[in-house]
Design an enzyme around this catalytic site. Structure first.
Site, PDB file in Angstrom:
ATOM      1  N   GLY A  43       0.775  -1.236   0.000  1.00 49.80           N
ATOM      2  CA  GLY A  43       0.000   0.000   0.000  1.00 49.80           C
ATOM      3  C   GLY A  43       0.804   1.282   0.000  1.00 49.80           C
ATOM      4  N   ASP A 102      -6.092   3.308   9.706  1.00 53.84           N
ATOM      5  CA  ASP A 102      -7.518   2.980   9.781  1.00 53.84           C
ATOM      6  C   ASP A 102      -7.823   2.556  11.224  1.00 53.84           C
ATOM      7  OD1 ASP A 102     -10.134   2.311   9.173  1.00 53.84           O
ATOM      8  OD2 ASP A 102      -9.633   0.450   8.175  1.00 53.84           O
ATOM      9  N   VAL A 152     -11.375   3.816   0.488  1.00 56.68           N
ATOM     10  CA  VAL A 152     -10.819   4.538  -0.659  1.00 56.68           C
ATOM     11  C   VAL A 152      -9.785   3.684  -1.399  1.00 56.68           C
ATOM     12  CG1 VAL A 152     -11.193   6.826   0.356  1.00 56.68           C
ATOM     13  CG2 VAL A 152      -9.048   5.625   0.815  1.00 56.68           C
TER      14      VAL A 152
HETATM   15  P1  IMP Z   1      -5.326  -0.667  10.003  1.00 60.99           P
HETATM   16  O1  IMP Z   1      -4.415  -1.745  10.517  1.00 60.99           O
HETATM   17  O2  IMP Z   1      -6.778  -0.995  10.258  1.00 60.99           O
HETATM   18  O3  IMP Z   1      -4.980   0.728  10.453  1.00 60.99           O
HETATM   19  O4  IMP Z   1      -5.282  -0.718   8.443  1.00 60.99           O
HETATM   20  C1  IMP Z   1      -4.195  -0.465   7.735  1.00 60.99           C
HETATM   21  C2  IMP Z   1      -4.213  -1.192   6.423  1.00 60.99           C
HETATM   22  O5  IMP Z   1      -5.522  -1.522   5.969  1.00 60.99           O
HETATM   23  C3  IMP Z   1      -3.635  -0.274   5.408  1.00 60.99           C
HETATM   24  O6  IMP Z   1      -2.257  -0.476   5.290  1.00 60.99           O
HETATM   25  C4  IMP Z   1      -4.395  -0.630   4.148  1.00 60.99           C
HETATM   26  O7  IMP Z   1      -3.687  -1.621   3.428  1.00 60.99           O
HETATM   27  C5  IMP Z   1      -5.697  -1.193   4.608  1.00 60.99           C
HETATM   28  N1  IMP Z   1      -6.797  -0.209   4.477  1.00 60.99           N
HETATM   29  C6  IMP Z   1      -7.425   0.461   5.469  1.00 60.99           C
HETATM   30  N2  IMP Z   1      -8.365   1.287   5.003  1.00 60.99           N
HETATM   31  C7  IMP Z   1      -8.331   1.149   3.656  1.00 60.99           C
HETATM   32  C8  IMP Z   1      -9.066   1.773   2.585  1.00 60.99           C
HETATM   33  O8  IMP Z   1      -9.947   2.638   2.757  1.00 60.99           O
HETATM   34  N3  IMP Z   1      -8.740   1.369   1.331  1.00 60.99           N
HETATM   35  C9  IMP Z   1      -7.772   0.439   1.069  1.00 60.99           C
HETATM   36  N4  IMP Z   1      -7.058  -0.155   2.031  1.00 60.99           N
HETATM   37  C10 IMP Z   1      -7.341   0.202   3.318  1.00 60.99           C
END
Ligand code: IMP
Ligand code: MG
Length: 178
Positions: A43, A102, A152
């Site tokens: 990402g 996120d 997104v």
């Molecule tokens: P977290 O561990 O929930 O903070 O998520 C982080 C990972 O989830 C990021 O590195 C993204 O790969 C994926 N992610 C979170 N939100 C989105 C989004 O809206 N679109 C695409 N990938 C997302």
């Protein structure tokens, strides 16, 4: 590809301007000395490539493969380290780059691991941060843009492995995800 996008949230020009100021902030704030940058694949790939070329100092660049989303639109709640080897960070200042903050689980888990591996300090930068309650107590030191709590794609972010090469950040049409 453009046909799958409902609306553009942040266009290319706006992203590029913001990367100029982020890079300047990073350059200003980091102490002299070796800096290891860790890019979270896949990402943060596009964000990192564009940001790091704006930082005029000697960097060592490493990549880490972690998975938390497993291709869907919601977090699985688990963070897996997929690499056989972990980069050498002992005694170094580390700048950790991810595409989006996120739930916070990814950044939290990787930051903890880097500290366990002996990093002197871990600084974090994300292109995007969702305005929401996080599952883990974590924030990023550098945030490109705050966005609402919606899914997104583009500029590195994917839906089922696709749309990473969109040059802007956008929202998919419902017909694509349903
Ligand atoms: P977290 O561990 O929930 O903070 O998520 C982080 C990972 O989830 C990021 O590195 C993204 O790969 C994926 N992610 C979170 N939100 C989105 C989004 O809206 N679109 C695409 N990938 C997302
Ligand atoms: Mg992803």
């Amino acid at each position: 590809m453009r046909n799958d996008i409902e609306r553009v949230l942040i266009d290319e020009e706006v992203i590029e301007k913001r990367l100029d100021t982020m890079a300047a902030e990073i350059e200003r704030n980091f102490p002299e000395g070796p800096l290891v940058v860790i890019i979270l694949l896949k990402g943060a790939l596009v964000f990192a490539a564009d940001l790091l070329r704006r930082v005029p100092r000697v960097l060592e660049i490493e990549c880490l493969n972690v998975a938390s989303y497993h291709g869907g639109v919601e977090s699985s709640g688990r963070v897996d380290f997929l690499d056989r080897h972990f980069p050498e960070v002992r005694g170094h200042h580390v700048l950790l780059l991810d595409d989006i903050l996120d739930t916070g689980r990814t950044l939290h888990a990787v930051k903890e691991r880097l500290l366990e591996e002996g990093a002197e300090a871990v600084h974090t930068a994300v292109l995007l941060a969702k305005d929401k309650q996080r599952a883990e107590e974590v924030s990023a030191d550098y945030v490109g843009f705050e966005i609402g709590d919606e899914f997104v794609v583009g500029y590195g972010l994917d839906y089922q492995g696709k749309y990473r090469n969109l040059p802007y950040v956008g929202v998919l049409k419902l017909s694509v995800t349903h």
